[in-house]
Design a protein around this motif. Structure first.
Motif, mmCIF file in Angstrom:
data_model
loop_
_atom_site.group_PDB
_atom_site.id
_atom_site.type_symbol
_atom_site.label_atom_id
_atom_site.label_comp_id
_atom_site.label_asym_id
_atom_site.label_seq_id
_atom_site.Cartn_x
_atom_site.Cartn_y
_atom_site.Cartn_z
ATOM 1 N N ASN A 137 47.389 23.075 58.139
ATOM 2 C CA ASN A 137 47.203 22.607 56.765
ATOM 3 C C ASN A 137 47.096 23.798 55.831
ATOM 4 O O ASN A 137 46.447 24.800 56.169
ATOM 5 C CB ASN A 137 45.902 21.793 56.638
ATOM 6 N N SER A 138 47.708 23.670 54.678
ATOM 7 C CA SER A 138 47.568 24.743 53.689
ATOM 8 C C SER A 138 47.587 24.140 52.289
ATOM 9 O O SER A 138 48.159 23.078 52.078
ATOM 10 C CB SER A 138 48.709 25.749 53.836
ATOM 11 N N GLU A 139 46.920 24.811 51.372
ATOM 12 C CA GLU A 139 46.939 24.386 49.971
ATOM 13 C C GLU A 139 47.094 25.611 49.087
ATOM 14 O O GLU A 139 46.464 26.641 49.328
ATOM 15 C CB GLU A 139 45.647 23.638 49.597
ATOM 16 N N PHE A 140 47.937 25.460 48.074
ATOM 17 C CA PHE A 140 48.221 26.558 47.154
ATOM 18 C C PHE A 140 47.906 26.083 45.747
ATOM 19 O O PHE A 140 48.319 25.003 45.355
ATOM 20 C CB PHE A 140 49.678 26.979 47.280
ATOM 21 N N GLU A 141 47.177 26.898 45.037
ATOM 22 C CA GLU A 141 46.627 26.445 43.766
ATOM 23 C C GLU A 141 46.986 27.393 42.634
ATOM 24 O O GLU A 141 46.883 28.607 42.775
ATOM 25 C CB GLU A 141 45.099 26.378 43.906
ATOM 26 N N VAL A 142 47.414 26.810 41.538
ATOM 27 C CA VAL A 142 47.545 27.571 40.292
ATOM 28 C C VAL A 142 46.440 27.081 39.371
ATOM 29 O O VAL A 142 46.352 25.888 39.087
ATOM 30 C CB VAL A 142 48.916 27.350 39.625
ATOM 31 N N GLU A 143 45.578 27.995 38.954
ATOM 32 C CA GLU A 143 44.516 27.636 38.014
ATOM 33 C C GLU A 143 44.919 28.045 36.607
ATOM 34 O O GLU A 143 45.509 29.117 36.415
ATOM 35 C CB GLU A 143 43.207 28.342 38.398
ATOM 36 N N HIS A 144 44.630 27.198 35.648
ATOM 37 C CA HIS A 144 44.888 27.459 34.228
ATOM 38 C C HIS A 144 46.359 27.699 33.922
ATOM 39 O O HIS A 144 46.710 28.558 33.107
ATOM 40 C CB HIS A 144 44.035 28.632 33.723
ATOM 41 N N ALA A 145 47.202 27.007 34.625
ATOM 42 C CA ALA A 145 48.625 26.858 34.276
ATOM 43 C C ALA A 145 49.511 28.088 34.414
ATOM 44 O O ALA A 145 50.610 28.000 34.932
ATOM 45 C CB ALA A 145 48.787 26.267 32.876
ATOM 46 N N VAL A 146 49.067 29.232 33.942
ATOM 47 C CA VAL A 146 49.934 30.413 33.978
ATOM 48 C C VAL A 146 49.194 31.537 34.679
ATOM 49 O O VAL A 146 48.041 31.805 34.376
ATOM 50 C CB VAL A 146 50.313 30.885 32.554
ATOM 51 N N SER A 147 49.856 32.163 35.626
ATOM 52 C CA SER A 147 49.199 33.220 36.373
ATOM 53 C C SER A 147 50.021 34.498 36.296
ATOM 54 O O SER A 147 51.165 34.536 36.732
ATOM 55 C CB SER A 147 49.048 32.777 37.839
ATOM 56 N N SER A 148 49.441 35.500 35.694
ATOM 57 C CA SER A 148 50.068 36.835 35.703
ATOM 58 C C SER A 148 48.984 37.837 35.353
ATOM 59 O O SER A 148 47.854 37.451 35.029
ATOM 60 C CB SER A 148 51.206 36.905 34.690
#
Lengths: 463, 175
Positions: A137-148
């Motif tokens: 099982n794996s989960e990938f998360e983007v928090e607050h829409a934009v990541s850089s």
């Protein structure tokens, strides 16, 4: 009735009918020889026809039986085919995909200028069954829409583990997995909790989403006891920020988002994590009575400390919690109490004396929550709730005598520093379009940091 | 012993516990039939529902119905069903025994594939369905209590059994 017995009976009956029919015209005693012969011939012909019909009937019956057998065989074949067919669409029956996410709108009542809208998290999961007993099982998360580098968002691996079933009652997992603490951490999808945002106790005292790297054994017994025990990475106090220029948070949203809480600030999320110091955890839950859940968990381990100043003693972080949830019918009542300690903080704090954010030695919180499904129709469900919670991220500090844990003057932005403790009432409702999509609204009233009082709207989904 | 060397021992401990291994298939269809109907002969029951009947089941049960996953057998004193629903992400296969009166006699979980949320196997949870029949609400949070942490599994098995009872009422029940 045996078909062979039918013929004499039928023949007698027909003869009787014919005789009585004849009797309508003439006296039976007066039947002449010719008529009798004619009747005899008729009876003979009828009985022959009957024999033929009987044979045909037998053939029909045999055919019918053959057809029924065939049909049953076909049904069995269809069932076998159904059983054998892959029962899941998509790329492969062994692959699973899922996701969840939430969007917030938050409106601080006393300072509407700080209103914000945020795609707080978009999470997608991938799982794979290697065999009947081994799952990834794996989960990938983007928090607050934009990541850089220049954005506030983050891209994170939230879970990444292999689970192998050893027996009906036991499995082993290894990798990066969620810690079995409280009611929320392992079930943090927005459809699983009341209120737009996660509660403060299970954000600031028990960090969420809290995961560690390591191994764990877990299982369920037939009487409804779930257990989970393991060895994982722990915390790293080197991550602590003693000297924020400004308060790390000015709104309740920032309080939850900026990793200010003791364990939030120091958990490592398996990011080149210190592994010289390992921690242990154990969790027990009783789920044997439908509708009731009661459990407790304990985590303890030495933490990594920075090399400077040299000679800092090992500090031990211990967190324990107990939780209960009871869902009798339409009601949903829950409570969590959590308490953490960090030992031997004095040397580290004194080395950073006078800074606005020392490390606490004790932190705790609890909440009581009641929800009730008042309306349910065609998959829609409306559940208002109320929650009372208290948290204290800095219940006690080992710091230099005469210094205050929270600066007493004004911060650089000209406002007083926020306090790390509060009592919060939350009133709101979850409105489910179906079990997978929820609209939320709540009003949160803060007694100490009253500027945080806010109105929130949210949209959450989980599939 | 240092913590790191303790960590190294864990895989060995895992292998040691491995001996009585049993797959996540808890019961085969045949085992469930034997458990629920003893030595009774069970004859497969062809389920060929017309599109109208499928629509009627969906309307009645309030959930989607894809005929194909549901299999049925008839015994001397009741009916045996095997069906599958999605738990959280993966399939849960379960068996239901109905008496001739159409009331649920027993529910058994045959296969559960996920690492967590397997509490639907709990006998006390499954026992809530005993005696239920078509027309009962069969909704989680109403007449069926869920299990915290396994809400979706509980919800979906409950939906599946409600749908199965609709199929029984619409297409199987002797009239």
């Amino acid at each position: 009735m045996n078909p062979a017995m039918k013929t004499p009976f039928v023949r007698t009956a027909i003869a009787a009918v014919l005789l009585s029919a004849g009797g309508a015209h003439a006296d039976p005693a007066g039947i002449d020889a010719a008529t009798a012969q004619k009747m005899e011939q008729q009876i003979e012909r009828l009985s022959q026809e009957l024999e033929e019909m009987k044979t045909q009937l037998k053939q029909l019956k045999a055919q019918n039986e053959a057809l029924a057998t065939q049909q049953q065989q076909q049904a069995a074949q269809v069932q076998q085919a159904v059983a054998a067919a892959p029962q899941q669409g998509g790329i492969s029956p062994d692959l699973s995909l899922w996701g969840y996410g939430e969007v917030y709108y938050t409106h601080p009542q006393h300072d509407p200028a700080l209103s914000q809208a945020d795609l707080a998290r978009a999470v997608f999961g991938i799982g794979y069954h290697f065999d009947d007993r081994t799952v990834f099982n794996s989960e990938f998360e983007v928090e607050h829409a934009v990541s850089s580098a220049s954005d506030k968002g983050e891209f994170e691996v939230e879970q990444f583990y292999v689970d192998h079933q050893l027996a009906d009652w036991a499995a082993v997992k290894g990798g990066l997995f969620l810690m079995p603490f409280g009611l929320l951490n392992e079930h943090h999808e927005p459809t699983n909790f009341y209120g737009v945002q996660r509660n403060f106790v299970e954000t600031l005292i028990i960090p969420s989403t809290w995961r560690e790297g390591g191994f764990g054994f877990h299982g369920d017994t037939s009487i409804g006891i779930g257990w989970d025990v393991g060895l994982t990475t722990g915390l790293n106090l080197g991550n602590w920020n003693f000297t924020p220029e400004n308060p790390l948070y000015r709104t309740a949203l920032e309080l939850e988002d900026t990793n200010v809480a003791p364990m939030q600030a120091t958990h490592q999320e398996l990011q080149l994590a210190d592994a010289q110091h390992l921690s242990q955890y154990v969790s027990l839950n009783y789920k044997g009575v439908p509708g009731l859940l009661a459990g407790a968990a304990l985590f303890t381990g030495n933490t990594a400390v920075p090399n400077t100043p040299p000679g800092l003693p090992d500090e031990r972080v211990t967190l324990w919690e107990t939780h209960a949830r009871w869902t009798p019918g339409a009601a949903d009542l829950s409570a969590v109490y959590a308490r953490g300690t960090i030992s031997d903080t004095a040397a580290y704090n004194i080395a950073n004396a006078g800074t606005p954010n020392p490390i606490p030695s004790k932190f705790w919180g609890y909440y009581l929550q009641g929800a009730y499904t008042v309306w349910r129709h065609n998959g829609y469900r409306l559940a208002p709730f109320v929650r009372w919670e208290r948290y204290d991220m800095g219940a006690s500090y080992d710091i230099a005598a005469g210094t205050a844990p929270v600066p007493t003057g004004l911060a650089a932005d000209g406002k007083p520093w926020p306090q790390p403790y509060d009592r919060v009432w939350t009133y709101g409702a979850n409105f489910y379009l179906n079990p997978h999509v929820v609209l939320k609204a709540d009003y949160q009233s803060f007694q100490t940091n009253s500027d945080f009082t806010r109105f929130d709207l949210g949209l959450g989904l989980n599939f | 012993m240092t913590p790191s060397s303790r960590l190294l021992l864990l895989p060995f401990a895992a292998v040691a516990v491995c001996a009585p291994a049993h797959a996540m298939v808890y019961l085969s269809v045949e085992e469930a039939q034997k458990l629920m109907f003893g030595d009774q002969a069970l004859t497969p029951l062809p389920l060929s529902l017309s599109p109208q009947q499928v629509a009627a089941v969906e309307k009645d049960a309030g959930v989607k119905f894809f005929p194909g996953s549901l299999r049925a057998w008839k015994g001397a004193d009741g009916y045996f069903f095997v069906d599958a629903v999605i738990g959280k992400h993966d399939l849960i296969t379960y068996a239901v025994a109905l008496g001739q009166d159409g009331k649920v006699r027993q529910v058994e979980i045959l296969e559960y594939r996920e690492a967590y949320g397997g509490d639907v196997r709990n006998p006390r949870w499954r026992k809530q369905f005993t005696g239920k029949q078509h027309g009962d609400p069969l909704h989680l949070g109403e007449d069926i209590q869920g299990i915290s942490g396994a809400t979706l599994s509980c919800e979906h098995v409950t939906d599946g059994i409600r749908r199965l009872l609709s199929v029984y009422d619409i297409a199987i029940r002797p009239r």
